[in-house]
Design a protein around this motif. Structure first.
Motif, mmCIF file in Angstrom:
data_model
loop_
_atom_site.group_PDB
_atom_site.id
_atom_site.type_symbol
_atom_site.label_atom_id
_atom_site.label_comp_id
_atom_site.label_asym_id
_atom_site.label_seq_id
_atom_site.Cartn_x
_atom_site.Cartn_y
_atom_site.Cartn_z
ATOM 1 N N ARG A 301 0.870 -1.182 0.000
ATOM 2 C CA ARG A 301 0.000 0.000 0.000
ATOM 3 C C ARG A 301 0.900 1.222 0.000
ATOM 4 N N TYR A 302 0.522 2.163 -0.792
ATOM 5 C CA TYR A 302 1.422 3.295 -1.016
ATOM 6 C C TYR A 302 0.794 4.572 -0.491
ATOM 7 N N LEU A 303 1.639 5.411 0.046
ATOM 8 C CA LEU A 303 1.183 6.688 0.599
ATOM 9 C C LEU A 303 2.176 7.768 0.199
ATOM 10 N N LEU A 304 1.664 8.751 -0.465
ATOM 11 C CA LEU A 304 2.504 9.879 -0.858
ATOM 12 C C LEU A 304 2.471 10.904 0.263
ATOM 13 N N LEU A 305 3.639 11.291 0.735
ATOM 14 C CA LEU A 305 3.726 12.223 1.854
ATOM 15 C C LEU A 305 3.954 13.619 1.296
ATOM 16 N N ALA A 306 3.023 14.471 1.555
ATOM 17 C CA ALA A 306 3.165 15.853 1.108
ATOM 18 C C ALA A 306 2.272 16.718 1.978
ATOM 19 N N PRO A 307 2.786 17.846 2.465
ATOM 20 C CA PRO A 307 1.941 18.702 3.295
ATOM 21 C C PRO A 307 0.824 19.288 2.445
ATOM 22 N N PRO A 308 -0.325 19.441 3.057
ATOM 23 C CA PRO A 308 -1.434 19.987 2.272
ATOM 24 C C PRO A 308 -1.181 21.444 1.904
ATOM 25 N N GLU A 309 -1.673 21.784 0.734
ATOM 26 C CA GLU A 309 -1.555 23.171 0.290
ATOM 27 C C GLU A 309 -2.575 24.008 1.059
ATOM 28 N N PRO A 310 -2.133 25.100 1.647
ATOM 29 C CA PRO A 310 -3.105 25.927 2.389
ATOM 30 C C PRO A 310 -4.096 26.580 1.430
ATOM 31 N N MET A 311 -5.301 26.729 1.909
ATOM 32 C CA MET A 311 -6.329 27.413 1.126
ATOM 33 C C MET A 311 -6.218 28.917 1.378
ATOM 34 N N GLU A 312 -6.116 29.679 0.347
ATOM 35 C CA GLU A 312 -5.946 31.116 0.494
ATOM 36 C C GLU A 312 -7.303 31.776 0.711
ATOM 37 N N VAL A 313 -7.387 32.496 1.799
ATOM 38 C CA VAL A 313 -8.633 33.177 2.143
ATOM 39 C C VAL A 313 -8.329 34.663 2.283
ATOM 40 N N ALA A 314 -8.993 35.456 1.481
ATOM 41 C CA ALA A 314 -8.847 36.903 1.575
ATOM 42 C C ALA A 314 -9.933 37.422 2.517
ATOM 43 N N VAL A 315 -9.517 38.048 3.606
ATOM 44 C CA VAL A 315 -10.467 38.582 4.590
ATOM 45 C C VAL A 315 -10.548 40.087 4.365
ATOM 46 N N VAL A 316 -11.702 40.533 3.939
ATOM 47 C CA VAL A 316 -11.880 41.933 3.580
ATOM 48 C C VAL A 316 -12.445 42.685 4.785
ATOM 49 N N ARG A 526 -3.617 13.147 -4.239
ATOM 50 C CA ARG A 526 -2.335 12.502 -3.982
ATOM 51 C C ARG A 526 -2.429 10.994 -4.123
ATOM 52 N N ALA A 527 -3.627 10.477 -4.148
ATOM 53 C CA ALA A 527 -3.784 9.025 -4.200
ATOM 54 C C ALA A 527 -4.871 8.655 -5.202
ATOM 55 N N LEU A 528 -4.581 7.648 -5.964
ATOM 56 C CA LEU A 528 -5.540 7.155 -6.955
ATOM 57 C C LEU A 528 -5.656 5.654 -6.812
ATOM 58 N N LEU A 529 -6.753 5.144 -7.308
ATOM 59 C CA LEU A 529 -6.887 3.697 -7.422
ATOM 60 C C LEU A 529 -6.603 3.291 -8.857
ATOM 61 N N VAL A 530 -6.215 2.064 -9.027
ATOM 62 C CA VAL A 530 -6.011 1.565 -10.392
ATOM 63 C C VAL A 530 -7.311 1.728 -11.176
ATOM 64 N N GLY A 531 -7.177 2.289 -12.343
ATOM 65 C CA GLY A 531 -8.369 2.526 -13.167
ATOM 66 C C GLY A 531 -8.840 3.953 -13.102
ATOM 67 N N ASP A 532 -8.396 4.691 -12.049
ATOM 68 C CA ASP A 532 -8.753 6.097 -11.974
ATOM 69 C C ASP A 532 -7.748 6.905 -12.783
ATOM 70 N N GLY A 533 -7.948 8.185 -12.741
ATOM 71 C CA GLY A 533 -7.000 9.088 -13.392
ATOM 72 C C GLY A 533 -7.713 10.294 -13.904
ATOM 73 N N PRO A 534 -7.127 11.469 -13.706
ATOM 74 C CA PRO A 534 -7.783 12.684 -14.190
ATOM 75 C C PRO A 534 -7.890 12.726 -15.711
ATOM 76 N N ALA A 535 -6.912 12.155 -16.398
ATOM 77 C CA ALA A 535 -6.954 12.170 -17.862
ATOM 78 C C ALA A 535 -6.902 10.752 -18.399
ATOM 79 N N ALA A 536 -5.823 10.075 -18.126
ATOM 80 C CA ALA A 536 -5.670 8.701 -18.594
ATOM 81 C C ALA A 536 -5.696 7.756 -17.391
#
Lengths: 622, 302
Positions: A301-316, A526-536
């Protein structure tokens, strides 16, 4: 494989009409008169091509007339492409399961053998086709009277890393059979998980399905999950066999083994294994279990380690000092957990237009707390930002002018200048299934503990959806889709002025889920199952770099790791249930049939062209 | 059509009518008398006869022929009678090659030519010119020398009546032979369809002109040859060579008409240059035009 046949062959008698212009042509040729003439040498001086060209034109005319008549007769006879295999009395499709549950040692070789036997057992007079399937299905040997092609195709099929989807395989096999007589022989391990709810496959009633069972392995160990925590790493191991197994596991980080562990797993259950290893913030981690008897694809089982990208919130806010002017919101956003963090960008209202027009990354969400300093350009920029996919939360607190509500997508009417202070109100979700409230889970009821002393009056329109009401019937939270973006309007404030919401435990989760909902999940997967894929489709397990350069971890469908099989009777019952959706498939077949039989249109079109050419040529000759 | 001629007189100039008249001599006389009858009513005064005698005026005589000076002297009306001034050798050459056998209106080009030759011979004899006759195809078939004897006309008419269509045409050959044999300047009248090599034909006529002869060419072509009115696909057989050509007239008409017009234009242009009177004759048309052309040439010869 295909030949031309006719729906109304009686009209082919009309082909005899093609003889009419031929006869006329021959008769006309015989009518050339003889004449004695003196100045023949002057006639001879005329270009010889004249006569030859005329003769050629006559032949062309004749050909065009004959062609037109032939096409007319053919069009009326309604030609269509008929499968020549129909003459063999039917098609037998061997559907071969190539999912990874067929990949235990020796299992797929046995499957091939059974498939070959199925091919050889097809009675003479039947065509044979081979379909290989897992999550997808492919016709590896189209219907053919000969057996060698099917046998060669079977030899070329191998087990992959996909999951079993019986509906997909049976549907494809039924398509191959089409409207002809035929039957399906499915060679599979009868894995129970292959009959998932998903899938639109169908099998018509008239097509019998028989299953040829391939033995499953005696046992299978699979790593079904891996997760990192602050104190260690946890893996989940499934024992799909019938007896208790001792699972030996290894933890690898960036391809190097960092720890080992073992666990005794009872039959048919999953056990968790903890590695006292804290995974790094970045890298590639995997857990591998030793299993020589089971399926190979689920041993890691595979796990890609990467910190999540913060969501940018503009507070007006009015001055841009969010820490002061939006104290509670600012604090709430600061305490979000490690998985999803917010990058807070304070923006003065007067500079909102400039900020949104600036090149570079736009914020995911704009949180508007005030309209002080917000000019017309800012409102227009906010509207444009929303329509191109941005998320906006308007907090209709004391600092928001009512006119602002009408400036953004026409949400609501101008509200009274002051809220009604007559009574404390509570917030009641209109639909608990909305993502904001659903994410709060059972805690959603705690929202009722908040007392709203003052609110804004919001007039919902046909284009808005009310997500929550105040207990006095006023609108508390509305949503409106603006093209690709989304706008939420909260009918009170979020800074402890008109209510005590910020001092309640639900404040942070509410703000958190609301912003998540507005911003959407924009982080790359960061994780896909076999058969998935955004394009191919990804076909192999492990760490894969996609075409767009994104690195992902690809794992198998954990349901496929369970070798629990069905009985043949259960399988037949499942097939019978799959026949239910036959209507949709029949309509597809009818459509295909109509397309196959639509060649008469082309015939008539060509005939019209031939007649037009004949008219043109004839007028030039006259 | 002669100016002032009546329809009844013209009837005897129609080739189709002439063809129905019995002997060639009668044909010739009919043509000439009909022609002259029309001519008498015309203002044309130029045909070449000279004063011969006076005759007392009879009712019906043309008043313009009354000699007023004699009337002044004798107080009687006398009309002037004219006769030829000089004898001229006139040679009529008739093409009797196979191509002259074509005729679409009941009269072949050869028949039309023979009528015309007979009429010319009759007219010449009437004017007391010496008449010679030659029929030819690719060689000389018949040749009668020029003579003004009274019985010679009959010999010419007999030969005309007896002549048969030959084979291929060679117009230049008899022209050269005649030119070599000419001993006295005279008039040569060629009646032919000229469906031959134009260059050779023109050379032969130029030879005649060189020997001092006045040459009149009647280019006899059938109406079909001039208009090519055919429509159906036709296999055309050459009257001289028997060659056959399959053609669609509608397709080739324009080209054919261009060819025939080019041929005619060339004859007309080049023969005029050498002083030959060239006349294209549609054999469906009356014969008077040809006779008028001859008389015009004859008057110049005086």
């Amino acid at each position: 494989m295909f030949g031309v046949s006719f729906l109304v062959p009686a009209f082919l008698v009309g082909l005899a009409a093609a003889a009419i212009p031929i006869v006329l042509h021959l008769l006309k040729r015989e009518t050339a008169v003889r004449r004695a003439f003196a100045a023949v040498f002057l006639i001879k001086r005329t270009p010889v091509e004249q006569a030859a060209r005329r003769r050629l034109r006559e032949w062309l005319l004749l050909a065009l007339r004959v062609t037109a008549l032939v096409l007319l007769a053919l069009a009326f006879a309604r030609p269509y492409l008929a499968d020549t295999t129909a003459q063999f009395g039917g098609v037998t499709v061997v559907a071969l399961d190539r999912s990874f549950s067929m990949s235990s040692p020796g299992q797929f070789a046995r499957a091939r053998e059974l498939a070959r036997e199925a091919v050889n057992a097809v009675p003479a007079g039947h065509a044979v086709a081979v379909v290989a399937f897992d999550e997808t299905a492919a016709v590896v040997a189209p219907p053919s009277a000969g057996r060698p092609a099917a046998l060669e195709a079977i030899a070329d099929v191998s087990a992959g890393a996909g999951a079993t989807r019986y509906r997909v395989g049976l549907s494809r096999a039924a398509e191959v059979i089409g409207t002809r007589a035929g039957r399906i022989v499915i060679v599979t391990d009868l894995q129970r998980s292959g009959w998932g709810a998903e899938g639109q496959g169908v099998v018509p009633d008239r097509i019998p399905v028989s299953a040829v069972m391939v033995d499953s392995p005696a046992g299978n160990l699979a790593v079904t999950a891996i997760s990192g925590g602050p104190s260690g790493t946890r893996a989940t191991v499934l024992n799909g066999g019938e007896g208790t197994r001792l699972a030996q596991l290894r933890l690898l980080v960036d391809g190097a083994e960092v720890d080992r562990a073992s666990v005794t797993v009872p039959a048919g259950v999953s056990s968790e294994v903890d590695f006292p290893v804290v995974l790094p913030r970045r890298g590639e981690a995997s857990v591998v279990v030793e299993d020589d008897a089971g399926y190979a694809a689920d041993n890691a089982r595979y796990l890609l380690l990467a910190p999540p990208e913060p969501m940018e919130v503009a507070v007006v806010t009015a001055s841009g000092d969010a820490a002061t002017e939006a104290f509670f919101l600012y604090q709430a956003l600061q305490v979000a957990d490690a998985e999803v963090r917010f990058a807070i960008e304070p923006v003065p209202a007067s500079r909102l237009a400039t900020r949104l027009a600036a090149p570079g990354s736009a914020p995911a969400v704009v949180l508007v707390l005030t309209s002080r300093g917000l000019d017309r350009r800012g409102v227009a920029a906010l509207d444009a930002f929303t329509r191109v996919g941005g998320g906006v939360l308007l907090v209709a607190g004391p600092d928001l002018e009512p006119i602002m509500l009408a400036g953004l997508g026409g949400v609501g009417q101008p509200a009274p200048a002051d809220g009604d202070t007559a009574a404390d109100r509570q917030l009641v979700p209109a639909d608990g299934r909305h993502p904001i409230f659903q994410a709060l889970g059972e805690r959603v009821g705690n929202l009722a503990q908040v007392r709203y002393a003052r609110t804004r009056a919001i007039e919902p329109t046909d284009e808005t959806r009310v997500l929550a009401w105040f207990s006095d019937g006023a609108v508390a939270l509305v949503e409106q889709d603006l093209d690709a973006g989304r706008l939420l309007v909260f009918g009170s404030d979020l800074d402890d002025a008109w209510n005590d919401f910020p001092r309640h435990p639900m404040f942070v989760p509410f703000v958190y889920e609301t912003l998540r909902y507005l911003g959407g999940d924009r982080r790359p997967r960061r994780a896909l199952l076999v058969g998935d894929g955004p394009a191919a489709r990804v076909e192999e397990t492990g760490f894969v770099t996609l075409a767009d350069g994104v690195r992902v971890a690809v794992n198998v469908d954990r349901a496929e790791s369970d070798p629990t099989r069905m009985s043949t009777a259960e399988f037949d019952a499942a097939v019978a249930q799959a026949r239910g959706a036959i209507v949709a498939a029949t309509s597809d077949t009818d459509g295909q049939q109509e397309r196959d039989q639509g060649y008469w249109r082309y015939g008539l079109g060509l005939m019209a062209l031939a007649l037009a050419a004949e008219s043109l040529l004839g007028s030039r000759m006259s | 059509m002669p100016v002032g001629a009546t329809g009844g007189e013209l009837r005897f100039l129609d080739p189709a009518v002439i063809a129905r008249i019995g002997s060639i001599e009668l044909k010739a006389r009919t043509i000439v008398e009909g022609f002259l009858a029309g001519l008498h009513r015309s203002p044309f005064k130029g045909f070449s006869v000279e004063f011969a005698e006076y005759r007392q005026y009879l009712p019906g005589d043309d008043l313009s022929t009354i000699d007023w000076k004699v009337y002044a002297r004798s107080d009687r009306h006398y009309v002037k009678k004219f006769e030829e001034e000089t004898n001229v050798d006139c040679h009529v050459l008739l093409d009797v090659s196979g191509s002259m056998g074509y005729g679409s209106t009941g009269v072949t080009k050869a028949e039309y030519g023979s009528y015309l030759a007979a009429a010319l011979a009759y007219l010449m004899n009437r004017q007391r010119d010496a008449v010679g006759f030659m029929a030819f195809d690719d060689d000389i078939v018949t040749h009668l020398g020029a003579s003004a004897r009274p019985g010679h006309l009959r010999s010419v008419l007999l030969e005309l009546d007896r002549v048969k269509l030959g084979s291929r045409s060679n117009v230049a050959k008899p022209l050269h032979q005649l030119a070599d044999a000419l001993v006295k300047r005279g008039i040569v009248v060629l009646l032919s369809d000229l469906l031959d090599e134009p260059e050779q034909v023109i050379q032969g006529l130029r030879h005649l002109r060189f020997r001092g002869a006045d040459v009149v060419v009647f280019h006899l072509l059938d109406h079909d040859e001039l208009t090519f009115p055919f429509e159906r696909v036709t296999r055309f057989r050459d009257l001289e060579t028997a060659d056959e050509v399959l053609a669609a007239p509608l397709e080739i008409r324009d080209h054919y008409l261009r060819e025939i017009n080019t041929l005619v234009s060339r004859y007309e242009r080049e023969l005029r240059l050498v002083g030959v009177d060239y006349h294209l004759v549609d054999t469906s048309k009356p014969l008077d035009f040809a006779l008028m052309s001859y008389l015009s040439t004859r008057s110049r010869h005086q």
